[in-house]
Design a protein around this motif. Structure first.
Motif, PDB file in Angstrom:
ATOM      1  N   ARG A   4      28.080  44.201  60.936  1.00  0.00           N
ATOM      2  CA  ARG A   4      27.295  45.144  60.085  1.00  0.00           C
ATOM      3  C   ARG A   4      28.544  45.763  59.748  1.00  0.00           C
ATOM      4  NH1 ARG A   4      21.900  47.750  58.972  1.00  0.00           N
ATOM      5  NH2 ARG A   4      22.451  49.580  57.193  1.00  0.00           N
ATOM      6  N   HIS A   5      28.849  45.736  58.175  1.00  0.00           N
ATOM      7  CA  HIS A   5      30.498  46.322  57.795  1.00  0.00           C
ATOM      8  C   HIS A   5      31.225  46.042  58.314  1.00  0.00           C
ATOM      9  CE1 HIS A   5      28.082  49.882  55.179  1.00  0.00           C
ATOM     10  NE2 HIS A   5      26.923  49.822  56.119  1.00  0.00           N
ATOM     11  N   GLY A   6      31.655  44.379  59.442  1.00  0.00           N
ATOM     12  CA  GLY A   6      32.968  44.400  59.043  1.00  0.00           C
ATOM     13  C   GLY A   6      33.188  43.208  58.679  1.00  0.00           C
ATOM     14  N   THR A   7      34.700  42.983  59.028  1.00  0.00           N
ATOM     15  CA  THR A   7      34.971  41.224  58.348  1.00  0.00           C
ATOM     16  C   THR A   7      34.037  40.874  57.264  1.00  0.00           C
ATOM     17  OG1 THR A   7      36.940  41.979  59.849  1.00  0.00           O
ATOM     18  CG2 THR A   7      36.759  39.645  57.914  1.00  0.00           C
ATOM     19  N   LEU A   8      35.043  40.768  56.154  1.00  0.00           N
ATOM     20  CA  LEU A   8      34.214  40.087  55.061  1.00  0.00           C
ATOM     21  C   LEU A   8      34.691  38.738  54.380  1.00  0.00           C
ATOM     22  CD1 LEU A   8      32.362  42.589  52.953  1.00  0.00           C
ATOM     23  CD2 LEU A   8      30.949  41.546  54.929  1.00  0.00           C
ATOM     24  N   TYR A   9      33.838  38.018  54.397  1.00  0.00           N
ATOM     25  CA  TYR A   9      34.117  36.228  53.713  1.00  0.00           C
ATOM     26  C   TYR A   9      33.792  35.664  52.843  1.00  0.00           C
ATOM     27  CZ  TYR A   9      35.513  31.863  52.810  1.00  0.00           C
ATOM     28  OH  TYR A   9      36.201  29.763  52.175  1.00  0.00           O
ATOM     29  N   VAL A  10      33.761  36.324  51.251  1.00  0.00           N
ATOM     30  CA  VAL A  10      33.698  34.595  50.168  1.00  0.00           C
ATOM     31  C   VAL A  10      33.786  33.879  49.856  1.00  0.00           C
ATOM     32  CG1 VAL A  10      33.127  35.584  47.710  1.00  0.00           C
ATOM     33  CG2 VAL A  10      33.743  37.148  49.037  1.00  0.00           C
ATOM     34  N   GLY A  11      32.881  32.533  49.792  1.00  0.00           N
ATOM     35  CA  GLY A  11      32.921  31.748  49.676  1.00  0.00           C
ATOM     36  C   GLY A  11      31.623  31.125  48.851  1.00  0.00           C
ATOM     37  N   VAL A  12      31.598  29.864  48.116  1.00  0.00           N
ATOM     38  CA  VAL A  12      31.413  29.432  47.280  1.00  0.00           C
ATOM     39  C   VAL A  12      31.237  27.045  48.260  1.00  0.00           C
ATOM     40  CG1 VAL A  12      33.631  27.977  45.910  1.00  0.00           C
ATOM     41  CG2 VAL A  12      30.721  28.300  45.132  1.00  0.00           C
ATOM     42  N   THR A  13      30.362  26.606  47.979  1.00  0.00           N
ATOM     43  CA  THR A  13      29.227  25.061  48.261  1.00  0.00           C
ATOM     44  C   THR A  13      28.322  24.878  47.518  1.00  0.00           C
ATOM     45  OG1 THR A  13      28.347  24.425  50.266  1.00  0.00           O
ATOM     46  CG2 THR A  13      28.180  26.782  49.833  1.00  0.00           C
ATOM     47  N   SER A  14      28.679  23.485  47.912  1.00  0.00           N
ATOM     48  CA  SER A  14      27.751  23.220  46.591  1.00  0.00           C
ATOM     49  C   SER A  14      26.096  22.735  47.772  1.00  0.00           C
ATOM     50  CB  SER A  14      27.646  21.574  46.352  1.00  0.00           C
ATOM     51  OG  SER A  14      28.328  20.620  47.188  1.00  0.00           O
ATOM     52  N   ALA A  15      26.398  22.446  49.711  1.00  0.00           N
ATOM     53  CA  ALA A  15      25.363  22.612  50.450  1.00  0.00           C
ATOM     54  C   ALA A  15      25.588  23.655  51.625  1.00  0.00           C
ATOM     55  CB  ALA A  15      26.405  21.226  51.043  1.00  0.00           C
ATOM     56  N   LEU A  16      24.749  25.112  51.097  1.00  0.00           N
ATOM     57  CA  LEU A  16      24.629  25.851  51.924  1.00  0.00           C
ATOM     58  C   LEU A  16      25.159  26.136  53.601  1.00  0.00           C
ATOM     59  CD1 LEU A  16      25.974  29.021  52.124  1.00  0.00           C
ATOM     60  CD2 LEU A  16      22.996  29.454  51.620  1.00  0.00           C
ATOM     61  N   PRO A  17      23.351  25.722  53.650  1.00  0.00           N
ATOM     62  CA  PRO A  17      23.521  25.474  54.891  1.00  0.00           C
ATOM     63  C   PRO A  17      24.068  24.388  55.765  1.00  0.00           C
ATOM     64  CG  PRO A  17      21.759  24.581  54.356  1.00  0.00           C
ATOM     65  CD  PRO A  17      22.349  24.392  52.813  1.00  0.00           C
ATOM     66  N   ALA A  18      24.673  23.648  54.794  1.00  0.00           N
ATOM     67  CA  ALA A  18      26.250  22.210  56.504  1.00  0.00           C
ATOM     68  C   ALA A  18      27.099  23.914  56.062  1.00  0.00           C
ATOM     69  CB  ALA A  18      26.441  21.008  56.325  1.00  0.00           C
ATOM     70  N   ARG A  19      27.977  24.390  55.167  1.00  0.00           N
ATOM     71  CA  ARG A  19      28.838  25.287  54.915  1.00  0.00           C
ATOM     72  C   ARG A  19      29.307  26.328  56.636  1.00  0.00           C
ATOM     73  NH1 ARG A  19      32.959  25.816  52.274  1.00  0.00           N
ATOM     74  NH2 ARG A  19      32.658  22.950  51.654  1.00  0.00           N
ATOM     75  N   VAL A  20      27.449  27.075  56.234  1.00  0.00           N
ATOM     76  CA  VAL A  20      27.302  28.244  57.072  1.00  0.00           C
ATOM     77  C   VAL A  20      27.349  27.360  58.847  1.00  0.00           C
ATOM     78  CG1 VAL A  20      26.028  29.762  58.409  1.00  0.00           C
ATOM     79  CG2 VAL A  20      26.204  29.447  55.326  1.00  0.00           C
ATOM     80  N   TRP A  21      26.891  26.309  59.111  1.00  0.00           N
ATOM     81  CA  TRP A  21      27.040  25.831  60.384  1.00  0.00           C
ATOM     82  C   TRP A  21      27.733  25.396  60.731  1.00  0.00           C
ATOM     83  CZ3 TRP A  21      29.070  20.946  63.055  1.00  0.00           C
ATOM     84  CH2 TRP A  21      28.494  21.564  63.780  1.00  0.00           C
TER      85      TRP A  21
END
Length: 95
Positions: free
Chosen positions: A13-30
């Protein structure tokens, strides 16, 4: 199924942030969670999916990603807290 998506990962919470883009969200988060991508998210332990937004196509998603990245940290936090005020990890919700 492919779906263009912009997402924000956080270390806490309120820590380091990363913004990204993908076409396969579950796989990318994994990949982020398991450190298989290396780089920034692995180095700074940014493993919690705290915000995402679906788009009709990748061009729209990339445009939104650039808009979010150009904004201030405060704007990113406000965006997260609008959708996810408790900063819970949304990964289980997208499976």
């Amino acid at each position: 199924m492919k779906q263009a998506c912009v997402y924000i990962m956080a270390s806490s919470r309120h820590g380091t942030l990363y913004v990204g883009v993908t076409s396969a969200l579950p796989a990318r988060v994994w990949q982020h969670k398991n450190g298989s991508l290396g780089g920034f998210t692995s180095r700074y332990h940014v493993h919690q999916l705290v915000w995402f937004e679906m788009h009709a196509d990748m061009l729209a998603a990339i445009g939104r990603e650039k808009q979010i990245k150009a904004g201030s940290r405060l704007k990113k936090i406000e965006l997260i807290e609008t959708m996810n005020p408790q900063w819970i990890d949304l990964y289980e919700n997208i499976l």
